[in-house]
Design an enzyme around this catalytic site. Structure first.
Site: not given
Ligand code: HEM
Ligand SMILES: *[C@@H]1O[C@H](CO)[C@@H](O)[C@H](O)[C@H]1NC(C)=O
Length: 336
Positions: A72, A78, A169, A199
Protein backbone atom coordinates in the site's frame (compact mmCIF):
# COMPACT_ATOMS: atom_id res chain seq x y z
CA UNK A 1 23.08 18.25 -23.54
CA UNK A 2 20.06 19.64 -21.73
CA UNK A 3 21.87 22.98 -21.30
CA UNK A 4 22.49 23.27 -25.03
CA UNK A 5 18.89 22.48 -25.90
CA UNK A 6 17.65 25.14 -23.56
CA UNK A 7 19.00 27.86 -25.87
CA UNK A 8 16.87 26.54 -28.75
CA UNK A 9 13.20 27.25 -29.48
CA UNK A 10 10.39 26.72 -26.99
CA UNK A 11 9.25 23.41 -28.50
CA UNK A 12 12.72 22.02 -28.08
CA UNK A 13 12.73 23.41 -24.58
CA UNK A 14 9.60 21.51 -23.55
CA UNK A 15 11.04 18.36 -25.14
CA UNK A 16 14.18 18.69 -23.06
CA UNK A 17 12.06 19.17 -19.93
CA UNK A 18 10.37 15.83 -20.70
CA UNK A 19 13.78 14.22 -21.19
CA UNK A 20 14.95 15.71 -17.90
CA UNK A 21 11.86 14.48 -16.05
CA UNK A 22 12.30 10.98 -17.45
CA UNK A 23 15.98 11.06 -16.55
CA UNK A 24 15.11 12.19 -13.02
CA UNK A 25 12.59 9.39 -12.57
CA UNK A 26 15.10 6.87 -13.91
CA UNK A 27 17.95 8.20 -11.73
CA UNK A 28 15.78 8.14 -8.61
CA UNK A 29 15.29 4.41 -9.08
CA UNK A 30 18.89 3.87 -10.12
CA UNK A 31 20.14 5.50 -6.92
CA UNK A 32 18.78 2.79 -4.67
CA UNK A 33 21.48 0.31 -3.77
CA UNK A 34 21.80 -2.81 -1.70
CA UNK A 35 24.73 -1.45 0.32
CA UNK A 36 23.38 2.06 0.85
CA UNK A 37 23.96 1.99 4.63
CA UNK A 38 27.29 0.15 4.52
CA UNK A 39 29.18 3.02 6.19
CA UNK A 40 26.35 4.79 8.11
CA UNK A 41 24.58 1.76 9.61
CA UNK A 42 26.29 -1.51 8.70
CA UNK A 43 24.09 -3.50 11.12
CA UNK A 44 20.76 -2.28 9.78
CA UNK A 45 19.75 -5.66 8.32
CA UNK A 46 20.50 -7.55 11.55
CA UNK A 47 18.70 -4.96 13.68
CA UNK A 48 15.51 -5.03 11.60
CA UNK A 49 15.56 -8.82 11.26
CA UNK A 50 15.82 -9.20 15.05
CA UNK A 51 12.90 -6.86 15.72
CA UNK A 52 10.80 -8.72 13.14
CA UNK A 53 11.64 -12.12 14.66
CA UNK A 54 10.69 -10.91 18.13
CA UNK A 55 7.36 -9.48 16.96
CA UNK A 56 6.44 -12.57 14.91
CA UNK A 57 7.14 -14.75 17.93
CA UNK A 58 4.42 -12.79 19.74
CA UNK A 59 1.92 -12.62 16.88
CA UNK A 60 2.01 -13.98 13.35
CA UNK A 61 -0.59 -11.35 12.30
CA UNK A 62 2.24 -8.86 12.01
CA UNK A 63 3.63 -10.77 9.00
CA UNK A 64 0.68 -10.32 6.62
CA UNK A 65 0.00 -6.87 8.07
CA UNK A 66 3.53 -5.67 7.28
CA UNK A 67 3.63 -7.12 3.76
CA UNK A 68 0.33 -5.47 2.91
CA UNK A 69 1.51 -2.19 4.43
CA UNK A 70 4.57 -2.14 2.16
CA UNK A 71 2.42 -2.77 -0.95
CA UNK A 72 0.00 0.00 0.00
CA UNK A 73 2.79 2.43 0.84
CA UNK A 74 4.37 1.98 -2.60
CA UNK A 75 1.08 2.37 -4.51
CA UNK A 76 -0.15 5.40 -2.59
CA UNK A 77 2.63 8.02 -2.98
CA UNK A 78 5.62 5.89 -3.88
CA UNK A 79 7.52 3.87 -1.26
CA UNK A 80 8.04 6.76 1.16
CA UNK A 81 6.38 5.52 4.38
CA UNK A 82 3.66 8.15 3.91
CA UNK A 83 0.93 5.69 4.93
CA UNK A 84 2.46 5.70 8.42
CA UNK A 85 1.95 9.44 8.97
CA UNK A 86 -0.73 10.23 11.54
CA UNK A 87 -2.97 13.22 10.96
CA UNK A 88 -6.59 14.43 11.00
CA UNK A 89 -7.44 12.53 7.77
CA UNK A 90 -5.19 9.48 7.87
CA UNK A 91 -4.91 5.72 7.95
CA UNK A 92 -4.75 5.64 11.75
CA UNK A 93 -8.42 6.59 11.93
CA UNK A 94 -9.60 4.22 9.17
CA UNK A 95 -11.91 1.23 9.69
CA UNK A 96 -11.42 -2.44 10.54
CA UNK A 97 -9.53 -3.27 7.34
CA UNK A 98 -7.20 -0.31 7.62
CA UNK A 99 -3.96 -0.44 5.68
CA UNK A 100 -2.27 0.10 9.01
CA UNK A 101 -2.72 -3.08 11.00
CA UNK A 102 -1.84 -2.23 14.62
CA UNK A 103 0.56 -5.19 14.71
CA UNK A 104 2.34 -4.03 11.56
CA UNK A 105 2.62 -0.50 12.92
CA UNK A 106 4.02 -1.87 16.17
CA UNK A 107 6.52 -3.99 14.25
CA UNK A 108 7.79 -0.94 12.31
CA UNK A 109 7.94 1.16 15.49
CA UNK A 110 10.03 -1.51 17.20
CA UNK A 111 12.33 -1.99 14.22
CA UNK A 112 12.88 1.78 14.07
CA UNK A 113 13.65 1.83 17.82
CA UNK A 114 16.11 -1.05 17.43
CA UNK A 115 17.90 0.76 14.60
CA UNK A 116 18.01 4.10 16.42
CA UNK A 117 19.28 2.45 19.63
CA UNK A 118 22.51 1.74 17.74
CA UNK A 119 24.50 4.97 18.23
CA UNK A 120 26.02 4.75 14.75
CA UNK A 121 22.60 4.40 13.11
CA UNK A 122 20.47 6.90 15.06
CA UNK A 123 18.32 8.97 12.65
CA UNK A 124 20.25 7.72 9.62
CA UNK A 125 17.81 5.07 8.30
CA UNK A 126 14.50 6.08 6.72
CA UNK A 127 11.17 4.60 7.78
CA UNK A 128 10.57 3.76 4.09
CA UNK A 129 13.71 1.59 4.05
CA UNK A 130 12.85 -0.01 7.40
CA UNK A 131 9.43 -0.93 5.95
CA UNK A 132 11.05 -2.39 2.80
CA UNK A 133 13.45 -4.48 4.93
CA UNK A 134 10.68 -5.55 7.31
CA UNK A 135 8.51 -6.68 4.37
CA UNK A 136 11.40 -8.86 3.13
CA UNK A 137 11.96 -10.25 6.62
CA UNK A 138 8.31 -11.18 7.25
CA UNK A 139 8.22 -12.95 3.88
CA UNK A 140 11.37 -14.94 4.58
CA UNK A 141 10.51 -15.67 8.22
CA UNK A 142 7.08 -16.94 7.13
CA UNK A 143 8.78 -19.48 4.84
CA UNK A 144 9.17 -17.41 1.68
CA UNK A 145 12.26 -16.36 -0.27
CA UNK A 146 15.09 -14.29 1.19
CA UNK A 147 16.29 -11.57 -1.20
CA UNK A 148 18.53 -8.51 -1.17
CA UNK A 149 16.59 -5.27 -0.61
CA UNK A 150 17.53 -2.09 -2.48
CA UNK A 151 17.87 0.84 -0.06
CA UNK A 152 18.22 4.61 -0.07
CA UNK A 153 14.59 5.79 0.03
CA UNK A 154 13.72 8.99 1.88
CA UNK A 155 10.49 9.52 3.81
CA UNK A 156 7.72 11.67 2.38
CA UNK A 157 6.10 14.52 4.28
CA UNK A 158 2.44 14.13 3.27
CA UNK A 159 -0.15 11.52 4.19
CA UNK A 160 -3.92 11.43 3.73
CA UNK A 161 -6.54 8.72 3.76
CA UNK A 162 -8.19 10.10 0.60
CA UNK A 163 -5.17 9.17 -1.55
CA UNK A 164 -5.01 5.69 -0.01
CA UNK A 165 -8.59 4.97 -1.12
CA UNK A 166 -8.23 5.80 -4.80
CA UNK A 167 -4.72 4.41 -5.36
CA UNK A 168 -5.41 0.82 -4.36
CA UNK A 169 -7.04 -2.11 -6.16
CA UNK A 170 -10.54 -3.20 -5.16
CA UNK A 171 -11.59 -6.71 -4.20
CA UNK A 172 -14.06 -6.74 -7.13
CA UNK A 173 -11.50 -5.70 -9.77
CA UNK A 174 -11.38 -7.81 -12.92
CA UNK A 175 -8.19 -8.67 -14.79
CA UNK A 176 -8.24 -5.57 -16.98
CA UNK A 177 -8.68 -3.28 -13.97
CA UNK A 178 -5.88 -5.06 -12.09
CA UNK A 179 -3.53 -4.88 -15.08
CA UNK A 180 -4.29 -1.22 -15.66
CA UNK A 181 -3.50 -0.18 -12.08
CA UNK A 182 -0.36 -2.30 -11.84
CA UNK A 183 0.84 -1.11 -15.26
CA UNK A 184 0.45 2.47 -14.04
CA UNK A 185 3.00 1.52 -11.37
CA UNK A 186 5.39 -0.05 -13.89
CA UNK A 187 4.37 -3.64 -13.15
CA UNK A 188 3.47 -6.34 -15.69
CA UNK A 189 0.64 -8.88 -15.48
CA UNK A 190 3.15 -11.51 -14.33
CA UNK A 191 4.39 -9.11 -11.62
CA UNK A 192 0.77 -8.53 -10.58
CA UNK A 193 0.03 -12.26 -10.35
CA UNK A 194 3.24 -12.95 -8.41
CA UNK A 195 2.53 -10.08 -6.00
CA UNK A 196 -1.06 -11.27 -5.53
CA UNK A 197 0.71 -14.36 -4.19
CA UNK A 198 1.26 -12.18 -1.10
CA UNK A 199 -2.24 -13.42 -0.25
CA UNK A 200 -0.57 -16.73 0.66
CA UNK A 201 -0.65 -15.34 4.20
CA UNK A 202 -3.24 -13.28 6.04
CA UNK A 203 -6.95 -12.73 6.19
CA UNK A 204 -9.89 -10.87 4.74
CA UNK A 205 -13.01 -9.55 6.47
CA UNK A 206 -16.44 -10.93 5.48
CA UNK A 207 -17.57 -7.69 3.83
CA UNK A 208 -14.92 -8.14 1.10
CA UNK A 209 -16.45 -11.35 -0.27
CA UNK A 210 -19.92 -11.80 1.30
CA UNK A 211 -21.56 -10.71 -1.98
CA UNK A 212 -20.11 -13.85 -3.55
CA UNK A 213 -21.86 -16.06 -0.95
CA UNK A 214 -25.48 -14.91 -1.18
CA UNK A 215 -27.98 -13.67 -3.73
CA UNK A 216 -29.06 -10.40 -2.21
CA UNK A 217 -32.72 -9.63 -2.79
CA UNK A 218 -33.20 -6.84 -5.28
CA UNK A 219 -29.46 -6.40 -5.77
CA UNK A 220 -27.85 -7.09 -9.10
CA UNK A 221 -25.31 -9.92 -8.94
CA UNK A 222 -21.77 -8.56 -8.63
CA UNK A 223 -20.41 -7.86 -12.11
CA UNK A 224 -17.29 -9.92 -11.50
CA UNK A 225 -17.94 -13.05 -9.51
CA UNK A 226 -15.99 -16.06 -10.69
CA UNK A 227 -17.27 -19.48 -9.61
CA UNK A 228 -16.57 -20.77 -6.09
CA UNK A 229 -16.21 -24.39 -4.95
CA UNK A 230 -19.66 -25.35 -3.63
CA UNK A 231 -18.60 -27.15 -0.44
CA UNK A 232 -16.26 -24.25 0.33
CA UNK A 233 -19.04 -21.75 -0.34
CA UNK A 234 -21.27 -23.53 2.20
CA UNK A 235 -18.43 -23.50 4.72
CA UNK A 236 -17.89 -19.78 4.16
CA UNK A 237 -21.59 -19.13 4.74
CA UNK A 238 -21.03 -20.58 8.22
CA UNK A 239 -18.03 -18.32 8.76
CA UNK A 240 -19.84 -15.27 7.40
CA UNK A 241 -23.60 -15.61 8.01
CA UNK A 242 -25.83 -12.85 6.67
CA UNK A 243 -25.57 -11.26 10.10
CA UNK A 244 -21.75 -11.50 10.06
CA UNK A 245 -19.73 -9.60 12.59
CA UNK A 246 -17.59 -6.80 11.12
CA UNK A 247 -14.54 -8.27 12.84
CA UNK A 248 -14.88 -11.83 11.51
CA UNK A 249 -12.12 -12.86 9.12
CA UNK A 250 -11.27 -15.81 6.87
CA UNK A 251 -7.91 -16.97 5.51
CA UNK A 252 -6.98 -15.74 2.03
CA UNK A 253 -5.03 -18.98 1.38
CA UNK A 254 -7.32 -21.87 2.32
CA UNK A 255 -4.56 -24.44 1.66
CA UNK A 256 -1.65 -23.24 3.88
CA UNK A 257 -2.77 -19.99 5.56
CA UNK A 258 0.27 -19.29 7.74
CA UNK A 259 3.04 -20.28 5.38
CA UNK A 260 4.50 -18.16 2.62
CA UNK A 261 4.40 -20.73 -0.18
CA UNK A 262 2.54 -21.34 -3.44
CA UNK A 263 -0.58 -22.63 -1.63
CA UNK A 264 -2.43 -19.47 -2.69
CA UNK A 265 -2.25 -20.54 -6.33
CA UNK A 266 -3.50 -24.03 -5.44
CA UNK A 267 -6.34 -22.33 -3.54
CA UNK A 268 -7.30 -20.60 -6.80
CA UNK A 269 -7.13 -23.87 -8.76
CA UNK A 270 -9.54 -25.38 -6.21
CA UNK A 271 -11.92 -22.40 -6.69
CA UNK A 272 -11.43 -21.40 -3.05
CA UNK A 273 -10.23 -17.86 -3.60
CA UNK A 274 -12.28 -15.50 -1.41
CA UNK A 275 -11.70 -12.21 -3.16
CA UNK A 276 -13.10 -11.96 -6.70
CA UNK A 277 -9.83 -10.19 -7.62
CA UNK A 278 -7.93 -13.34 -6.60
CA UNK A 279 -10.21 -15.94 -8.19
CA UNK A 280 -10.37 -13.97 -11.44
CA UNK A 281 -6.68 -14.71 -12.00
CA UNK A 282 -7.64 -18.35 -12.50
CA UNK A 283 -11.02 -17.68 -14.11
CA UNK A 284 -9.61 -15.46 -16.84
CA UNK A 285 -7.87 -17.48 -19.55
CA UNK A 286 -5.27 -14.77 -20.07
CA UNK A 287 -3.81 -15.23 -16.56
CA UNK A 288 -4.71 -18.86 -15.79
CA UNK A 289 -1.53 -20.39 -17.24
CA UNK A 290 0.62 -18.26 -14.92
CA UNK A 291 -1.49 -19.31 -11.92
CA UNK A 292 -1.07 -22.96 -12.93
CA UNK A 293 2.67 -22.49 -13.40
CA UNK A 294 3.12 -20.91 -9.95
CA UNK A 295 0.85 -23.57 -8.39
CA UNK A 296 3.07 -26.31 -9.84
CA UNK A 297 6.47 -24.71 -9.32
CA UNK A 298 7.15 -22.85 -6.07
CA UNK A 299 10.65 -21.87 -7.19
CA UNK A 300 9.21 -20.14 -10.23
CA UNK A 301 6.73 -18.29 -7.98
CA UNK A 302 9.47 -17.24 -5.54
CA UNK A 303 11.71 -15.99 -8.37
CA UNK A 304 8.85 -14.02 -9.90
CA UNK A 305 7.82 -12.65 -6.49
CA UNK A 306 11.35 -11.41 -5.74
CA UNK A 307 11.62 -9.74 -9.16
CA UNK A 308 8.21 -8.12 -8.73
CA UNK A 309 8.59 -6.90 -5.15
CA UNK A 310 11.99 -5.43 -6.07
CA UNK A 311 10.28 -3.44 -8.86
CA UNK A 312 7.48 -2.52 -6.44
CA UNK A 313 10.11 -1.16 -4.05
CA UNK A 314 11.27 1.34 -6.71
CA UNK A 315 7.85 2.89 -7.33
CA UNK A 316 7.99 6.67 -6.91
CA UNK A 317 10.93 6.60 -4.51
CA UNK A 318 12.37 9.85 -3.21
CA UNK A 319 16.14 9.78 -2.88
CA UNK A 320 18.91 12.18 -1.86
CA UNK A 321 19.59 13.04 -5.51
CA UNK A 322 16.01 13.34 -6.72
CA UNK A 323 15.33 16.84 -5.41
CA UNK A 324 12.07 15.80 -3.70
CA UNK A 325 10.88 17.34 -0.50
CA UNK A 326 11.74 14.39 1.71
CA UNK A 327 13.58 13.53 4.91
CA UNK A 328 14.61 10.80 7.32
CA UNK A 329 11.78 10.81 9.83
CA UNK A 330 12.72 10.64 13.51
CA UNK A 331 9.34 9.13 14.42
CA UNK A 332 7.73 7.05 11.68
CA UNK A 333 4.20 8.35 12.37
CA UNK A 334 5.19 12.06 12.28
CA UNK A 335 6.98 14.36 9.89
CA UNK A 336 9.99 15.97 11.58
C1 HEM B 1 -3.99 -7.49 -6.76
C2 HEM B 1 -4.76 -6.64 -6.14
C3 HEM B 1 -5.05 -6.72 -4.67
C4 HEM B 1 -6.27 -6.59 -4.10
C5 HEM B 1 -7.58 -6.31 -4.80
C6 HEM B 1 -6.10 -6.78 -2.68
C7 HEM B 1 -7.12 -6.70 -1.76
C8 HEM B 1 -7.02 -7.12 -0.45
C9 HEM B 1 -8.12 -7.20 0.47
C10 HEM B 1 -9.56 -6.79 0.15
C11 HEM B 1 -7.63 -7.69 1.63
C12 HEM B 1 -8.43 -7.96 2.91
C13 HEM B 1 -8.50 -6.71 3.74
C14 HEM B 1 -9.34 -6.94 4.97
O1 HEM B 1 -10.51 -7.33 4.83
O2 HEM B 1 -8.84 -6.73 6.08
C15 HEM B 1 -6.22 -7.92 1.45
C16 HEM B 1 -5.38 -8.43 2.42
C17 HEM B 1 -4.03 -8.62 2.23
N1 HEM B 1 -3.29 -8.21 1.13
FE1 HEM B 1 -4.02 -7.66 -0.65
N2 HEM B 1 -4.78 -7.02 -2.42
C18 HEM B 1 -4.10 -6.99 -3.60
C19 HEM B 1 -2.74 -7.14 -3.76
C20 HEM B 1 -1.85 -7.37 -2.74
C21 HEM B 1 -0.42 -7.34 -2.87
C22 HEM B 1 0.33 -6.97 -4.14
C23 HEM B 1 0.10 -7.66 -1.65
C24 HEM B 1 1.55 -7.76 -1.22
C25 HEM B 1 2.50 -8.27 -1.97
C26 HEM B 1 -1.01 -7.91 -0.78
C27 HEM B 1 -0.91 -8.33 0.52
C28 HEM B 1 -1.99 -8.57 1.34
C29 HEM B 1 -1.88 -9.27 2.62
C30 HEM B 1 -0.60 -9.89 3.20
C31 HEM B 1 -3.16 -9.28 3.18
C32 HEM B 1 -3.57 -9.84 4.55
C33 HEM B 1 -3.50 -8.74 5.58
C34 HEM B 1 -3.68 -9.23 7.01
O3 HEM B 1 -4.00 -10.40 7.25
O4 HEM B 1 -3.48 -8.40 7.91
N3 HEM B 1 -2.19 -7.69 -1.46
N4 HEM B 1 -5.87 -7.54 0.16
C1 LIG C 1 10.70 -24.39 -11.80
O1 LIG C 1 11.07 -23.06 -11.99
C2 LIG C 1 12.45 -22.83 -11.94
C3 LIG C 1 12.69 -21.33 -11.92
O2 LIG C 1 12.06 -20.69 -12.99
C4 LIG C 1 13.13 -23.55 -13.09
O3 LIG C 1 14.51 -23.34 -13.04
C5 LIG C 1 12.80 -25.03 -12.99
O4 LIG C 1 13.31 -25.69 -14.11
C6 LIG C 1 11.32 -25.27 -12.89
N1 LIG C 1 11.06 -26.67 -12.57
C7 LIG C 1 10.24 -27.43 -13.29
C8 LIG C 1 10.06 -28.83 -12.82
O5 LIG C 1 9.66 -27.02 -14.27
Amino acid sequence: MAMGQRRLGSRRQSQSVVVLLLATAWCAAAQLSQNYYVSTCPNVETLVRGAVAQKLKETFNAAPGTLRLFFHDCFVRGCDASVLIAGPDDEHSAGADTTLSPDALDLITRAKAAVDADAQCANKVSCADILALAARDVVSQAGGPYYQVELGRLDGKVGTRAVVKHSLPGAAFDLDQLNKLFAANGLTQTDMIALSGGHTIGVTHCDKFVRRLYQFKGAAPPPNSPAMNLAFLRQMRQTCPLSYSPTTVAMLDAVTPNKFDNGYFQTLQQLKGLLASDQVLFADRRSRSTVNYFAANQTAFFDAFVAAITKLGRVGVKTAGSGSDAEIRRVCTKVN
